[in-house]
Structure formats: C-alpha cells, structure tokens
Design an enzyme around this catalytic site. Structure first.
Site: not given
Length: 337
Positions: A183, A211, A291, A293, A308
């Site tokens: 993402h 992801d 942040g 991720s 994720s």
C-alpha cells in the site's frame, strides 16, 4: 534518536527492525511444517509455548503417538475443518473492520471486530460466527484496523511516509532493491530522503490481496543488510523464514521505533476499514502506528514480515498484521543479504 539521524538511516535503508536482545529464532516453523505434512488429515496446527517448545495438535491418539520432537495435544477440530470455517467467513462476513485467523491454542478460528463494526454489520458478523458453532469465536478489539500509513519523514513519496523493510538483491548479482509494503508502493513510484534525493524507483507493487512492493535503488548510497535497533546499534539479517504461533517477534518502524510481541495467527484475513482486504497475513500483539508501514518483522537474524497495518497504538497497545516476507521474496526472485 534525532530526526537527522533517522533520515540518514532511512537513506541507508536501515529503518527496519533491530533488536536490543535476541528473540526466538524461526527453526520451529520448519519442524511444524514437516510434522504437519506427515500427519496429514490428523493435523490441527501447532504453536510455541511459553517455554519455547513446539506444541503440535492432532485429532486422534494414534497420530499423537507418531509425533516425535514436540509436545502433542489431542483436540477436536482438524486444520481442514478450521480452514473450511474460515472459507465460510470469506464468503459471508467480509466486513470492513474485521479479521480472522486460526488460533491453534484454542483450536478455533478467532474473528476480531474493531470499534467501527456496529449495528447491522455486527449482527451479520455474529450470525456468521454463530453458524460455525464451536469452530469459531468472536472478539472485540479497540481502535480501527487501518493500513499504517501517514505523512512525514523516513522514506517519502507521493505525500506519504513509510518505513523501509529489508535490503534485498537478485541472487548472484549486485543489483540491490528495498522491500516495503504494497500500500506504500501504490502511493508513489519513487522514494526520497527528506532532503529530496530520490533513492529508489518502483519495480512492482501488490495491494490489496497481498501487501508488498519492490523498489530498485537508483542512488549510490550505503545499503547494508542490517536493520535499525533504534538504540544506536544494528542487527544483521542473515536469512528469511516463517514464524509460528506463540513465537516472540519484534517490529520496528519510523514512527514508533522498536516493539516486541507474540505471533497470534498465520494466514490471517484482514478487512481494513477503508474497504481493502489482505489475506495470508501474520497476526501479532505488537503495536503499530501510522508511518510504520513497510517496516520489518523479524526474530533474531531472520526476516519474517513487512508491516501492513493494525489497530490501537503504542501507548494503549493493539494488534498488527504483516505480509510474510518469504512470499514477497519468491514473487520478485530476490533474497535478503
């Protein structure tokens, strides 16, 4: 750690997790896989107990007597039965703000509903879970299940901030890449430092469903195979592997640094509140915030996953979900180093 130091580490692709002390290694996963394959229809999953010993669940005494190298529990539901219940949820209960995965400890599919699930949606979920009898149970969790992404520093692109996961390369070559969340990869075609230097260009991205995303380095910068402990030291990543339920793991990201927790589920389905769904995730009790991720999940020197999303925060706690890194490595034909 100061802002400038964090950004320097991001540019060097060391924004991943590093531990201040060892956590459990990933070897139990190999034993669990081997035993599961041998047990066949009698297999009901496995987990690591508080002492670090692998516990294998089976559905009959004959299968229990055949297990060596691990503790054994005889339970009611096979892995096939629980997988069938999860498949029913996939068809009937794909509601934003929910997740589900097999909990081998309780021999059930655990269905989680965040704070956004209410009214008719909650009624529908209760009906779906109730129809599965004692193969499933419903629990409420605080916060909202969201992909962990926000604006800020670390690696920047497309108006968002994410965390770098692992340095990887094509085996037998010097061509280097970075792995992060899909993402995040959907949001931008390049990553830059806060000073505006473009350091990597997108090769591929996969989200929703999966992801993960791969970016090739375009800048001549240091890119070691280690990750950041957020305490002034680094930890080398030597290999990639798969976790087991109950295993102690760590996670690091550009917002919250390093945190630990335990693996609660494998092959978890998550329906984020924005309407996207990811499957095959690793579920944990590690906290996560926007942040973080793309940041790495690992045990000792073994890469396990890419952050994720999740619910809650690192003050009150929460749940978090990770893309298994082994799947991403296979998809792009790359390896950690």
């Amino acid at each position: 750690m100061g802002r400038s130091a964090t950004l320097a580490l991001a540019a060097a692709v060391t924004t991943g997790l590093v531990l201040s002390a060892p956590v459990a290694r990933a070897e139990p996963a190999q034993l669990a896989d081997a035993l599961g394959a041998r047990l066949g229809a009698a297999s009901a999953g496995s987990y690591v107990d508080e002492s670090g010993q692998l516990v294998v669940m089976v559905t009959d005494e004959a299968a229990a007597r055949s297990v060596t190298g691990a503790r054994v529990r005889v339970v009611k539901h096979s892995a096939t039965t629980l997988a069938a219940s999860a498949a029913v949820l996939e068809r009937t209960a794909k509601i934003p703000g929910t997740s589900w995965g097999v909990d081998p400890v309780t021999n059930q599919v655990v269905v989680s509903a965040d704070a956004t699930v209410a009214g008719p949606a909650l009624d529908r979920l209760k009906a779906a879970v109730g129809g599965l009898g004692d193969t499933a149970r419903l629990e409420r969790v605080g916060g909202e299940f969201r992909p962990a992404i926000t604006g800020g520093d670390a690696i920047l692109g497309g108006g968002v901030r994410c965390s770098l996961g692992f340095n990887v390369k094509t085996p037998g070559t010097s061509t280097a890449y970075l792995l992060t969340a899909g993402h995040c990869g959907n949001a931008t075609s390049t990553w830059s430092t806060s000073g505006g230097q473009v350091i990597a260009s997108r090769v591929g991205t996969s989200f929703p469903g999966n992801d993960y995303a791969l970016f090739r380095y375009t800048a001549d910068i240091n890119r070691p195979g280690s990750v950041n402990l957020y305490n002034g030291s680094q930890r080398d990543i030597a290999r990639a592997g798969d976790p087991v339920v109950g295993q102690t793991v760590g996670r690091s990201g550009s917002t919250t640094g390093f945190h630990r927790g335990k693996v609660t589920g494998l092959n978890v389905t998550v329906n984020y509140v924005d309407g996207t769904t990811v499957t095959g995730m690793i579920g944990t009790t590690v906290c996560v915030q926007g942040g973080d991720s793309g940041g790495p999940l690992f045990a000792d020197d073994t890469a396990l996953g890419l952050t994720s999303g999740g619910s809650g925060d690192c003050t009150s706690g929460g749940r978090s979900f990770y893309q298994p890194v082994t799947e991403a490595l296979r998809a792009y034909g790359v390896a950690v180093y």
